[in-house]
Design a protein around this motif. Sequence first.
Motif, PDB file in Angstrom:
ATOM      1  N   MET A 183      -7.793   2.321 -20.855  1.00  0.00           N
ATOM      2  CA  MET A 183      -8.503   2.489 -19.274  1.00  0.00           C
ATOM      3  C   MET A 183      -7.404   2.988 -18.410  1.00  0.00           C
ATOM      4  O   MET A 183      -6.554   2.277 -18.020  1.00  0.00           O
ATOM      5  CB  MET A 183      -9.081   1.341 -19.009  1.00  0.00           C
ATOM      6  CG  MET A 183     -10.087   1.415 -17.824  1.00  0.00           C
ATOM      7  SD  MET A 183     -10.752  -0.181 -17.326  1.00  0.00           S
ATOM      8  CE  MET A 183     -12.519   0.309 -17.934  1.00  0.00           C
ATOM      9  N   ARG A 184      -7.964   3.935 -17.596  1.00  0.00           N
ATOM     10  CA  ARG A 184      -6.991   4.514 -16.448  1.00  0.00           C
ATOM     11  C   ARG A 184      -7.544   3.558 -15.205  1.00  0.00           C
ATOM     12  O   ARG A 184      -8.532   3.382 -14.836  1.00  0.00           O
ATOM     13  CB  ARG A 184      -7.318   5.895 -16.274  1.00  0.00           C
ATOM     14  CG  ARG A 184      -6.218   6.659 -15.227  1.00  0.00           C
ATOM     15  CD  ARG A 184      -6.398   8.066 -15.285  1.00  0.00           C
ATOM     16  NE  ARG A 184      -7.500   8.226 -14.035  1.00  0.00           N
ATOM     17  CZ  ARG A 184      -7.907   9.342 -13.769  1.00  0.00           C
ATOM     18  NH1 ARG A 184      -7.283  10.421 -14.138  1.00  0.00           N
ATOM     19  NH2 ARG A 184      -8.834   9.261 -12.793  1.00  0.00           N
ATOM     20  N   GLU A 185      -6.325   3.242 -14.564  1.00  0.00           N
ATOM     21  CA  GLU A 185      -6.244   2.389 -13.316  1.00  0.00           C
ATOM     22  C   GLU A 185      -6.491   3.200 -12.282  1.00  0.00           C
ATOM     23  O   GLU A 185      -5.789   4.337 -12.060  1.00  0.00           O
ATOM     24  CB  GLU A 185      -5.018   1.618 -13.189  1.00  0.00           C
ATOM     25  CG  GLU A 185      -5.003   0.505 -12.125  1.00  0.00           C
ATOM     26  CD  GLU A 185      -4.000  -0.450 -12.264  1.00  0.00           C
ATOM     27  OE1 GLU A 185      -3.537  -0.687 -10.959  1.00  0.00           O
ATOM     28  OE2 GLU A 185      -3.538  -0.714 -13.269  1.00  0.00           O
ATOM     29  N   VAL A 186      -7.443   2.931 -11.363  1.00  0.00           N
ATOM     30  CA  VAL A 186      -7.799   3.708 -10.056  1.00  0.00           C
ATOM     31  C   VAL A 186      -7.150   3.052  -8.993  1.00  0.00           C
ATOM     32  O   VAL A 186      -7.068   1.948  -8.804  1.00  0.00           O
ATOM     33  CB  VAL A 186      -9.244   3.433  -9.952  1.00  0.00           C
ATOM     34  CG1 VAL A 186      -9.552   4.311  -8.672  1.00  0.00           C
ATOM     35  CG2 VAL A 186     -10.053   4.214 -10.977  1.00  0.00           C
ATOM     36  N   PRO A 187      -6.128   3.889  -8.308  1.00  0.00           N
ATOM     37  CA  PRO A 187      -5.389   3.321  -7.186  1.00  0.00           C
ATOM     38  C   PRO A 187      -6.454   2.752  -6.070  1.00  0.00           C
ATOM     39  O   PRO A 187      -7.564   3.423  -5.943  1.00  0.00           O
ATOM     40  CB  PRO A 187      -4.581   4.671  -6.733  1.00  0.00           C
ATOM     41  CG  PRO A 187      -5.320   5.783  -7.312  1.00  0.00           C
ATOM     42  CD  PRO A 187      -6.059   5.301  -8.474  1.00  0.00           C
ATOM     43  N   GLU A 188      -6.038   1.886  -5.360  1.00  0.00           N
ATOM     44  CA  GLU A 188      -6.653   1.335  -4.268  1.00  0.00           C
ATOM     45  C   GLU A 188      -6.534   2.342  -3.202  1.00  0.00           C
ATOM     46  O   GLU A 188      -5.384   2.682  -2.781  1.00  0.00           O
ATOM     47  CB  GLU A 188      -6.170  -0.067  -4.013  1.00  0.00           C
ATOM     48  CG  GLU A 188      -6.916  -0.568  -2.925  1.00  0.00           C
ATOM     49  CD  GLU A 188      -6.462  -1.860  -2.515  1.00  0.00           C
ATOM     50  OE1 GLU A 188      -6.749  -2.314  -1.352  1.00  0.00           O
ATOM     51  OE2 GLU A 188      -5.948  -2.550  -3.182  1.00  0.00           O
ATOM     52  N   VAL A 189      -7.582   2.516  -2.576  1.00  0.00           N
ATOM     53  CA  VAL A 189      -7.699   3.675  -1.682  1.00  0.00           C
ATOM     54  C   VAL A 189      -7.873   2.791  -0.141  1.00  0.00           C
ATOM     55  O   VAL A 189      -8.790   1.990  -0.099  1.00  0.00           O
ATOM     56  CB  VAL A 189      -8.964   4.696  -1.747  1.00  0.00           C
ATOM     57  CG1 VAL A 189      -9.027   5.388  -0.275  1.00  0.00           C
ATOM     58  CG2 VAL A 189      -8.534   5.560  -2.749  1.00  0.00           C
ATOM     59  N   SER A 190      -7.029   3.293   0.873  1.00  0.00           N
ATOM     60  CA  SER A 190      -7.115   2.455   2.059  1.00  0.00           C
ATOM     61  C   SER A 190      -6.945   3.679   3.168  1.00  0.00           C
ATOM     62  O   SER A 190      -5.756   3.966   3.165  1.00  0.00           O
ATOM     63  CB  SER A 190      -6.190   1.411   2.197  1.00  0.00           C
ATOM     64  OG  SER A 190      -6.166   0.769   3.672  1.00  0.00           O
ATOM     65  N   CYS A 191      -7.780   3.658   3.942  1.00  0.00           N
ATOM     66  CA  CYS A 191      -7.500   4.882   5.060  1.00  0.00           C
ATOM     67  C   CYS A 191      -6.440   4.482   5.908  1.00  0.00           C
ATOM     68  O   CYS A 191      -5.835   5.531   6.574  1.00  0.00           O
ATOM     69  CB  CYS A 191      -8.899   4.721   6.115  1.00  0.00           C
ATOM     70  SG  CYS A 191     -10.246   5.320   5.202  1.00  0.00           S
ATOM     71  N   MET A 192      -5.916   3.211   6.084  1.00  0.00           N
ATOM     72  CA  MET A 192      -4.909   2.857   6.799  1.00  0.00           C
ATOM     73  C   MET A 192      -3.610   3.386   6.303  1.00  0.00           C
ATOM     74  O   MET A 192      -2.673   3.611   6.856  1.00  0.00           O
ATOM     75  CB  MET A 192      -4.788   1.352   7.111  1.00  0.00           C
ATOM     76  CG  MET A 192      -6.053   1.008   7.946  1.00  0.00           C
ATOM     77  SD  MET A 192      -6.078   1.667   9.470  1.00  0.00           S
ATOM     78  CE  MET A 192      -6.972   0.465  10.383  1.00  0.00           C
ATOM     79  N   ARG A 193      -3.524   3.702   5.197  1.00  0.00           N
ATOM     80  CA  ARG A 193      -2.410   4.340   4.267  1.00  0.00           C
ATOM     81  C   ARG A 193      -2.517   5.794   4.010  1.00  0.00           C
ATOM     82  O   ARG A 193      -1.819   6.546   3.476  1.00  0.00           O
ATOM     83  CB  ARG A 193      -2.075   3.544   3.047  1.00  0.00           C
ATOM     84  CG  ARG A 193      -1.578   2.045   3.099  1.00  0.00           C
ATOM     85  CD  ARG A 193      -1.432   1.414   2.094  1.00  0.00           C
ATOM     86  NE  ARG A 193      -2.136   1.902   0.733  1.00  0.00           N
ATOM     87  CZ  ARG A 193      -2.976   1.425  -0.121  1.00  0.00           C
ATOM     88  NH1 ARG A 193      -3.389   0.172   0.514  1.00  0.00           N
ATOM     89  NH2 ARG A 193      -3.573   1.776  -0.981  1.00  0.00           N
ATOM     90  N   CYS A 194      -3.625   6.310   4.558  1.00  0.00           N
ATOM     91  CA  CYS A 194      -4.096   7.881   4.234  1.00  0.00           C
ATOM     92  C   CYS A 194      -3.541   8.762   5.365  1.00  0.00           C
ATOM     93  O   CYS A 194      -3.805   8.358   6.584  1.00  0.00           O
ATOM     94  CB  CYS A 194      -5.378   7.985   4.049  1.00  0.00           C
ATOM     95  SG  CYS A 194      -5.740   9.466   3.637  1.00  0.00           S
TER      96      CYS A 194
END
Length: 66
Positions: free
Chosen positions: A1-12
């Motif tokens: 199973m591929r791990e989905v990275p955590e998305v956070s606008c504060m780091r985008c």
Amino acid sequence: MREVPEVSCMRCRHHAITHELPFRYRCDALGFKSARLPCKDVLENSGLPCQYFAPRQPGDSPRSKA
């Protein structure tokens, strides 16, 4: 199973803060403003984490365009 990275606008790199109190957060990649973090709106509406997430690079700074 591929791990989905955590998305956070504060780091985008596409995220910015506006001076409009009702719509404090802006996503330059998707071209909209929101009262909450745009990544939460994207996840709620599509069921997927934001596909435009791009981590900030050293030297990137949050910018504010009204």
